[in-house]
Design a protein around this motif. Sequence first.
Motif, PDB file in Angstrom:
ATOM      1  N   TYR A   1       6.027   3.536  -5.341  1.00 56.05           N
ATOM      2  CA  TYR A   1       6.959   4.730  -5.830  1.00 56.05           C
ATOM      3  C   TYR A   1       7.052   3.943  -6.833  1.00 56.05           C
ATOM      4  O   TYR A   1       7.452   3.268  -7.052  1.00 56.05           O
ATOM      5  CB  TYR A   1       8.045   4.683  -4.953  1.00 56.05           C
ATOM      6  N   PRO A   2       7.657   4.779  -8.264  1.00 59.99           N
ATOM      7  CA  PRO A   2       7.641   4.231  -9.535  1.00 59.99           C
ATOM      8  C   PRO A   2       9.283   2.847  -9.337  1.00 59.99           C
ATOM      9  O   PRO A   2       9.926   3.137  -8.882  1.00 59.99           O
ATOM     10  CB  PRO A   2       8.583   5.410 -10.092  1.00 59.99           C
ATOM     11  N   GLY A   3       8.373   2.044  -9.799  1.00 62.73           N
ATOM     12  CA  GLY A   3       9.722   0.596  -9.930  1.00 62.73           C
ATOM     13  C   GLY A   3       9.179  -0.347  -8.699  1.00 62.73           C
ATOM     14  O   GLY A   3      10.013  -1.121  -9.061  1.00 62.73           O
ATOM     15  N   ALA A   4       8.636   0.230  -7.967  1.00 63.96           N
ATOM     16  CA  ALA A   4       8.468  -0.942  -6.733  1.00 63.96           C
ATOM     17  C   ALA A   4       7.880  -2.060  -6.987  1.00 63.96           C
ATOM     18  O   ALA A   4       6.768  -2.171  -8.235  1.00 63.96           O
ATOM     19  CB  ALA A   4       7.759  -0.546  -5.906  1.00 63.96           C
ATOM     20  N   ARG A   5       8.925  -3.166  -7.263  1.00 69.94           N
ATOM     21  CA  ARG A   5       8.431  -5.274  -7.334  1.00 69.94           C
ATOM     22  C   ARG A   5       9.424  -5.822  -6.214  1.00 69.94           C
ATOM     23  O   ARG A   5      10.094  -5.220  -5.473  1.00 69.94           O
ATOM     24  CB  ARG A   5       9.732  -4.399  -8.010  1.00 69.94           C
ATOM     25  N   THR A   6       8.755  -6.433  -6.263  1.00 71.89           N
ATOM     26  CA  THR A   6       9.400  -7.382  -5.063  1.00 71.89           C
ATOM     27  C   THR A   6      10.535  -8.380  -5.849  1.00 71.89           C
ATOM     28  O   THR A   6      10.833  -8.536  -6.662  1.00 71.89           O
ATOM     29  CB  THR A   6       8.604  -8.504  -4.852  1.00 71.89           C
ATOM     30  N   ASP A   7      11.649  -8.450  -4.594  1.00 73.13           N
ATOM     31  CA  ASP A   7      12.445  -9.835  -5.565  1.00 73.13           C
ATOM     32  C   ASP A   7      12.794 -10.576  -4.894  1.00 73.13           C
ATOM     33  O   ASP A   7      13.366 -11.564  -5.300  1.00 73.13           O
ATOM     34  CB  ASP A   7      14.191  -8.759  -4.661  1.00 73.13           C
TER      35      ASP A   7
ATOM     36  N   TYR B   1       1.241  -1.163   0.323  1.00 71.04           N
ATOM     37  CA  TYR B   1      -0.455  -0.314   0.238  1.00 71.04           C
ATOM     38  C   TYR B   1       0.627   1.397  -0.518  1.00 71.04           C
ATOM     39  O   TYR B   1       0.056   2.250  -0.767  1.00 71.04           O
ATOM     40  CB  TYR B   1      -0.993  -0.017   1.475  1.00 71.04           C
ATOM     41  N   TRP B   2       2.029   1.229   1.124  1.00 64.63           N
ATOM     42  CA  TRP B   2       2.682   2.447   1.472  1.00 64.63           C
ATOM     43  C   TRP B   2       3.896   2.933   0.207  1.00 64.63           C
ATOM     44  O   TRP B   2       4.049   3.484  -0.580  1.00 64.63           O
ATOM     45  CB  TRP B   2       3.285   2.480   2.508  1.00 64.63           C
ATOM     46  N   ASN B   3       4.505   1.708  -0.615  1.00 65.29           N
ATOM     47  CA  ASN B   3       5.721   1.577  -0.744  1.00 65.29           C
ATOM     48  C   ASN B   3       5.360   1.869  -2.848  1.00 65.29           C
ATOM     49  O   ASN B   3       5.386   0.842  -3.103  1.00 65.29           O
ATOM     50  CB  ASN B   3       6.372   0.801  -1.219  1.00 65.29           C
TER      51      ASN B   3
ATOM     52  N   THR C   1      10.570   8.237  -0.364  1.00 72.20           N
ATOM     53  CA  THR C   1       9.701   6.042  -1.546  1.00 72.20           C
ATOM     54  C   THR C   1       8.389   5.761  -0.465  1.00 72.20           C
ATOM     55  O   THR C   1       7.789   5.483  -1.246  1.00 72.20           O
ATOM     56  CB  THR C   1      10.722   4.904  -1.406  1.00 72.20           C
ATOM     57  N   ALA C   2       8.635   5.767   0.399  1.00 65.36           N
ATOM     58  CA  ALA C   2       7.119   4.597   1.613  1.00 65.36           C
ATOM     59  C   ALA C   2       6.403   6.057   2.170  1.00 65.36           C
ATOM     60  O   ALA C   2       5.019   5.102   2.348  1.00 65.36           O
ATOM     61  CB  ALA C   2       8.769   4.435   2.891  1.00 65.36           C
TER      62      ALA C   2
END
Length: 538
Positions: free
Chosen positions: A54-60, A50-52, A168-169
């Motif tokens: 930001y552009p490009g946020a993705r799981t690793d 929900y919070w993160n 970012t968060a």
Amino acid sequence: MPATASHNEPLDAVIIGAGLTGLYQLWSLRKLGMRVRVIDAASGVGGTWYWNCYPGARTDSPSNIYQYWFSEELLDEWNWSERYCGHAESERYFNHVADRFDLRKDISFNTRVDAAHWDEATGCWNLRTDQGETVSAQFLITALGPLSAPVVPPFQGHDSFKGRLVHTARWPREGIDLKGQRVGVIGTGATGIQVIQTIAPEVAHLTVFQRTANYAVPMTNPRYDDADRAAIRARYPQTREAIWTTFVGFDEPGETRPYLSLPPEERRATLERLWSDGSLKIWVAGFMEIFFDPVVSEEVSDFVREKIRARIHDPRVADKLVPRDHGFGTRRVPLETGYFEVFNRDNVDLISLHESKIECITPNGIRTSAGEIPLDVIILATGFDAGTGGLTAIDIRGRGGVSLREEWKKEVRTTMGLQIHGYPNLFTTSAPYAPASAFCNAPTCLQHQVQWITDCISHLREHDRHTIEPLAQTEQRWLDHHDELANLTLVAKTKSWYTGGNIEGKHNRLLGYIGGLPAYREACEKVKQQGYEGFELA
Ligand code: NA7
């Protein structure tokens, strides 16, 4: 429960946080027939996702292991679109889960818990929220996530900036149009890397402020078609088994051959194979010696340094980007997509904060010791007060009114990251000294913690007990065991959020239990099998 009401009738449990952990905990406690309420400051479910935004946020973590395992129907009906799903897809997944299992009716959104005090007389936790509510419950479960308290460095002049400054968060959900803007990004951890590689092509100019150069592994992220999904689904039974048995809750068994026993060509070939997987395999399923043997650490680090260097045109820029001050894997290794090539672009500058310091934020940008950089937007990718920040933001008081925040200023203590001596019926997921706080595929370890907590509460109810709390000596034994393992590792000797080293004055101790998920599960299981020996049940 209307959002503004106060409730005299205690609930069975309150869960703080409607992210991955909180939703599953709600589902699990409902199964026990309990009256449960989830409280979350956000206006929707998803926690981190929900919070993160930001552009490009993705799981690793691959999507096939970044999910719940409790429902066959859910596994059957949810279709992941790619190997590593982006923020929006993760958030959609958690919304789907909330709807699918009708969870929302027990969640209070837009509500922050300010205080939680243990009431000895009633044997309940009394909570106060920022909406003026008071809520009481027998059990309090914190599902805050290990990375929910953003760190905003105290740069001078912070408030004077005339442009936009954002962590970012706390990215605005409506987004920020960065096209044609002069943007500065402070921080090059997993988050900074994702932001930088995503926005570099669209902004007018990007200045990256780097304090510590990071290793990163190129992500291979194929999109899935129906055939891929069918194949992944067919493997779910094996995947489900595998995640519990690996060191960090991924589905890949680690390399078992001792690194130094291999001839150099075989070492190299193995590293190349792990590298080309385009995943975190080289870190979490590679040679374990990187975590404790300085010789192996240096050799594997050199391998990665060479890979990074080869992608950067200007050797002076490469010198800044290639990490030298820590070994590969001793800090969180991010995945990246074209990150290092960003620094070959004409519209991108890299400022090493070892060469010039940030002096202050000015109305027009950032002043470093080398001069002022004019900026329209400043992005703080400066990380989190990991593991503890979410908990210490709440005024938690246990037996005798003792403040957790004050106690943790001196020393952060937990029993297996799940309970704290002096705080009965408080269950803490993703708290320090469990794998879930740092060294684990979050969904695996957090689901395990939810299951343990649910079993524990079930045990209390079956045995007509009202409270549970770890004994002081049990807690000390766990901390001694944790420290003994931690001190064998290079991770504990490296400054990062893993050690609390990113926060000035924070009690330094390795945050995540580093004995591996199987050993942790065994320890938790033993407590359960022995009828919660070492815990006081009343
Ligand atoms: P991280 O990994 O803690 O990264 C924060 C970055 O911000 C890192 O490069 C820091 O440098 C930098 N930083 C922090 N404070 C400052 C100041 N005062 N000045 C300059 N630079 C600073 O947080 P992320 O959000 O990237 O990732 C957190 C986790 O989220 C990640 O590991 C994943 O598990 C998901 P430093 O390295 O401390 O020198």
